[in-house]
Design a protein around this motif. Structure first.
Motif, PDB file in Angstrom:
ATOM      1  N   PRO A 109      78.551 -16.542  30.806  1.00  0.00           N
ATOM      2  CA  PRO A 109      77.264 -17.227  30.996  1.00  0.00           C
ATOM      3  C   PRO A 109      76.229 -16.225  31.523  1.00  0.00           C
ATOM      4  N   ARG A 110      74.949 -16.521  31.252  1.00  0.00           N
ATOM      5  CA  ARG A 110      73.878 -15.612  31.686  1.00  0.00           C
ATOM      6  C   ARG A 110      72.856 -16.363  32.529  1.00  0.00           C
ATOM      7  N   LEU A 124      61.544 -19.507  41.464  1.00  0.00           N
ATOM      8  CA  LEU A 124      62.225 -19.679  40.178  1.00  0.00           C
ATOM      9  C   LEU A 124      63.315 -20.735  40.300  1.00  0.00           C
ATOM     10  N   ARG A 125      63.439 -21.529  39.249  1.00  0.00           N
ATOM     11  CA  ARG A 125      64.587 -22.432  39.170  1.00  0.00           C
ATOM     12  C   ARG A 125      65.703 -21.700  38.428  1.00  0.00           C
ATOM     13  N   PRO A 126      66.852 -21.460  39.084  1.00  0.00           N
ATOM     14  CA  PRO A 126      67.932 -20.721  38.407  1.00  0.00           C
ATOM     15  C   PRO A 126      68.600 -21.571  37.339  1.00  0.00           C
ATOM     16  N   ILE A 127      68.729 -21.036  36.144  1.00  0.00           N
ATOM     17  CA  ILE A 127      69.415 -21.708  35.034  1.00  0.00           C
ATOM     18  C   ILE A 127      70.515 -20.779  34.537  1.00  0.00           C
ATOM     19  N   VAL A 128      71.698 -21.318  34.378  1.00  0.00           N
ATOM     20  CA  VAL A 128      72.820 -20.545  33.829  1.00  0.00           C
ATOM     21  C   VAL A 128      73.066 -21.022  32.404  1.00  0.00           C
ATOM     22  N   SER A 129      72.824 -20.151  31.441  1.00  0.00           N
ATOM     23  CA  SER A 129      73.069 -20.480  30.039  1.00  0.00           C
ATOM     24  C   SER A 129      74.571 -20.363  29.773  1.00  0.00           C
ATOM     25  N   ALA A 130      75.234 -21.525  29.679  1.00  0.00           N
ATOM     26  CA  ALA A 130      76.699 -21.543  29.628  1.00  0.00           C
ATOM     27  C   ALA A 130      77.256 -21.743  28.226  1.00  0.00           C
ATOM     28  N   ILE A 131      76.403 -21.889  27.223  1.00  0.00           N
ATOM     29  CA  ILE A 131      76.896 -22.121  25.858  1.00  0.00           C
ATOM     30  C   ILE A 131      77.762 -20.937  25.412  1.00  0.00           C
ATOM     31  N   GLY A 132      78.951 -21.248  24.933  1.00  0.00           N
ATOM     32  CA  GLY A 132      79.872 -20.198  24.490  1.00  0.00           C
ATOM     33  C   GLY A 132      80.743 -19.639  25.594  1.00  0.00           C
ATOM     34  N   SER A 133      80.578 -20.137  26.832  1.00  0.00           N
ATOM     35  CA  SER A 133      81.368 -19.626  27.958  1.00  0.00           C
ATOM     36  C   SER A 133      82.792 -20.191  27.906  1.00  0.00           C
ATOM     37  N   PHE A 220      78.411 -15.924  36.357  1.00  0.00           N
ATOM     38  CA  PHE A 220      77.392 -15.588  35.365  1.00  0.00           C
ATOM     39  C   PHE A 220      77.121 -14.093  35.388  1.00  0.00           C
ATOM     40  N   GLN A 221      76.436 -13.660  34.364  1.00  0.00           N
ATOM     41  CA  GLN A 221      76.025 -12.265  34.241  1.00  0.00           C
ATOM     42  C   GLN A 221      74.520 -12.171  34.478  1.00  0.00           C
ATOM     43  N   TRP A 222      74.124 -11.154  35.244  1.00  0.00           N
ATOM     44  CA  TRP A 222      72.701 -10.871  35.394  1.00  0.00           C
ATOM     45  C   TRP A 222      72.508  -9.373  35.642  1.00  0.00           C
ATOM     46  N   TYR A 227      78.434 -12.298  38.806  1.00  0.00           N
ATOM     47  CA  TYR A 227      78.384 -12.982  40.099  1.00  0.00           C
ATOM     48  C   TYR A 227      79.153 -14.287  40.025  1.00  0.00           C
ATOM     49  N   GLU A 228      79.827 -14.600  41.117  1.00  0.00           N
ATOM     50  CA  GLU A 228      80.584 -15.845  41.228  1.00  0.00           C
ATOM     51  C   GLU A 228      79.892 -16.754  42.233  1.00  0.00           C
ATOM     52  N   GLN A 229      79.761 -18.026  41.894  1.00  0.00           N
ATOM     53  CA  GLN A 229      79.151 -19.005  42.800  1.00  0.00           C
ATOM     54  C   GLN A 229      80.238 -19.535  43.720  1.00  0.00           C
TER      55      GLN A 229
END
Length: 609
Positions: A109-110, A124-133, A220-222, A227-229
């Motif tokens: 995810p990104r 900023l509102r953080p959004i994690v694009s998880a499609i394909g994860s 997610f990747q940035w 990074y792990e939540q």
């Protein structure tokens, strides 16, 4: 559709003229090529925001609080994918569903952020694009299972229409205060351990294990890092809003039962509440302290009515002189009134739907005496978006009884790029066969702009790819996994001299001294759809005459498509050579329609040529 009509439409197809000027295209190109700025959609209001790249990255870094996120040493995608598949296979889920949920490969995810321009300092509102994860498919499935356990309380609000139904018969007293409570960053603050305890009470152990896996592998990747939540759920996962809602039902029950003084009305939509308070200002402050004392993660902010008005969702609640509640449409001050423009390259039905949706919302939310004011505003806004009063009137008119009669459900759906005068005519023919046509724009401005997400390796996805040889010939392949994985398999087959497994290995064996340029592999098309990939592969093989694909394993194309390919601007050889090599008919001679029934080769999903 008749074959003659197919052929006529294909031969006469033309791309629509551009609806932006050369100067506008150049301006977009210049903005996109400037690394010092980044162009983003606003979090709300349909606005476009231009930020300094340095400022954007700094705001993302501020979001990556070490108390919430932990930086990982390496990409955990493969490890999580393997564990996800193991848990799914060992679960009690139906076999066919298990097959659909398992993934052979996944992508990390990104993270990206959307500017909240309606707030001070524009966070900023953080959004994690998880499609394909690794857990995306599983999260969608679990969300549907958990959804049935939500919305069973009297405080639950489904949408704006449901909210209006709830408040329509309420009567206030003069001492009542309209209040809105909002949870601060709910998604990242949801207590996962407590939520899993509640889930365990409603689901068997093996399904609870799947929930546990999805909720504890949020990463997610940035900026090339991973990074792990540590706690909470990621905004972007299909499971997150359902889990947040599920926990908040438990939280509100606990909060209201233990409150010394309770609100007269408490309605909640996920993290937003509409409350009527009748115990005075002093007790209101105590109630807010009570809410914030229940769990350290769940902290509320409070907004009071101003001049007898309070927004909730997209409804503006208005206190009337008779102490009843009125309602009309609410827009944030930063709302731009930008909608789908009349000149955009979308099918007319989509533009009509935009107008219809806005007018229907006005009629659904506004009181009768406020409706005309909202419709006047919509008329002004839609005209600013290029629509005439006639367009608005026709799109907004109610359906006739004949139009609203129940029809047989479509036998299937057809997805087509919208090309005026071509695909819309194909859509009419599809309708005669009870097939629904979904039109997509050929290109959006957003696709022309640099994405805020981390760039992926072009070979990291499924699709159609091209591998060249030092002799000038090429191999065209397709794969449902990442092209990287498939290329590595081709390299191994060549190294182990396994021509039966790869047409590339066979080419090397038959042509000593040649060298396959794996490092120059190029992705020709990205697609997860099997049939789309198969057709695109056949098209690319026709365009690249100098290929060494095995002809018996290539999908055969209907001859009516050949004129389109023959006239392609990006074909690799001249027209005469192309026709000679592929056996195309002379375009000056009458052509017979191909009635052959063969289309698709019998082969495995993963190419093994």
């Amino acid at each position: 559709m008749s074959k003659l009509m197919e052929e006529f439409l294909i031969r006469n197809a033309k791309l629509p003229p551009s609806n932006i000027t050369r100067k506008e295209r150049q301006a977009i190109k210049d903005l996109n090529s400037d690394p010092e700025i980044i162009i983003l959609p606003a979090d709300k209001g349909n606005a476009t925001v231009i930020m300094e790249t340095k400022q954007y990255k700094e705001k993302i870094r501020q979001l990556l609080d070490p108390t919430i996120y932990k930086k990982l040493k390496q990409d955990p995608t493969n490890k999580i994918t393997r564990k996800t598949n193991t848990l799914i296979k060992n679960s009690s889920i139906n076999f066919d569903i298990r097959q659909q949920l398992c993934k052979s490969e996944a992508l990390p995810p990104r993270l990206y952020g959307l500017p909240k321009i309606h707030k001070d300092s524009i966070p900023l509102r953080p959004i994690v694009s998880a499609i394909g994860s690794p857990t995306y498919n599983l999260a969608k499935f679990l969300a549907t299972q958990l959804q049935t356990h939500i919305g069973l309380t009297a405080h639950y609000i489904k949408d704006s229409t449901h909210f209006i139904e709830k408040i329509s018969n309420l009567n206030l007293s003069t001492k009542d205060i309209l209040i809105s409570f909002d949870v601060v960053s709910l998604f990242t603050k949801v207590p996962v351990a407590d939520t899993l305890t509640l889930i365990k009470q409603n689901f068997p152990e093996d399904i609870t294990a799947l929930f546990h896996h999805c909720l504890t592998t949020s990463y997610f990747q940035w900026d090339t890092g991973f990074y792990e939540q540590k706690d909470g759920v990621a905004m972007g996962s299909p499971l997150s809003p359902v889990v947040a809602n599920f926990y908040m039902e438990y939280f509100e029950k606990q909060a209201l039962e233990t409150a010394p003084k309770k609100p007269t009305v408490w309605f909640r939509y996920v993290d937003d509440t509409f409350t009527i308070w009748s115990h005075g200002e002093e007790e209101l402050s105590k109630f807010l302290d009570h809410l914030n004392s229940i769990h350290p993660n769940i902290q509320f902010t409070m907004e009071k009515e101003k001049e007898g008005k309070l927004p909730f969702l997209d409804v503006l609640v208005i206190r009337k002189p008779n102490q009843q509640l009125g309602h009309t449409v609410y827009r944030k001050p930063t709302h731009t009134d930008r909608y789908l423009h009349k000149n955009s390259n979308h099918h007319p039905s989509q533009k009509r739907s935009t107008i219809k949706a806005l007018t229907d919302r006005a009629q659904r939310i506004c009181e009768p005496h406020l409706l005309q004011g909202e419709l006047n505003h919509l008329n002004w806004a839609l005209q600013a978006n290029g629509y005439s009063t006639t367009d608005i009137r026709r799109a907004a008119r109610p359906r006739t009884s004949q139009e609203s009669q129940d029809k047989d459900p479509p036998r299937g759906k057809v997805f087509l790029p919208y090309i005026k005068g071509t695909t819309d005519r194909i859509g009419k023919l599809m309708k005669k066969h009870n097939l629904q046509t979904i039109y997509r724009p050929t290109k959006k401005i957003q696709q022309m702009l640099r994405s805020a997400k981390d760039k992926r390796d072009p070979l990291s996805s499924a699709g159609v790819y091209r591998i060249p040889c030092s002799c000038g010939q090429v191999y065209i392949g397709t794969t449902k996994r990442s092209a990287q994985t498939r290329v590595k398999e081709h390299e191994r087959h060549c190294r182990l001299i396994q021509p039966e497994k790869s047409a590339i290995a066979e080419h090397l064996m038959n042509q000593p001294g040649h060298r396959i340029l794996f490092e120059n592999t190029k992705m020709l098309d990205h697609s997860n759809n099997y049939h789309v990939r198969l057709h695109r592969e056949a098209i690319e093989i026709h365009k690249h005459v100098d290929n060494f694909n095995r002809k018996e394993e290539t999908m055969k194309m209907n001859k009516i498509w050949l004129p389109v390919l023959q006239n392609s601007k990006i074909r690799t050889v001249n027209k005469k050579q192309y026709s000679e090599n592929r056996g195309f008919p002379d375009m000056n001679q009458p052509r017979a329609v191909n009635d052959s029934k063969q289309r698709m080769p019998q082969r495995q999903e993963e190419d093994s040529r």
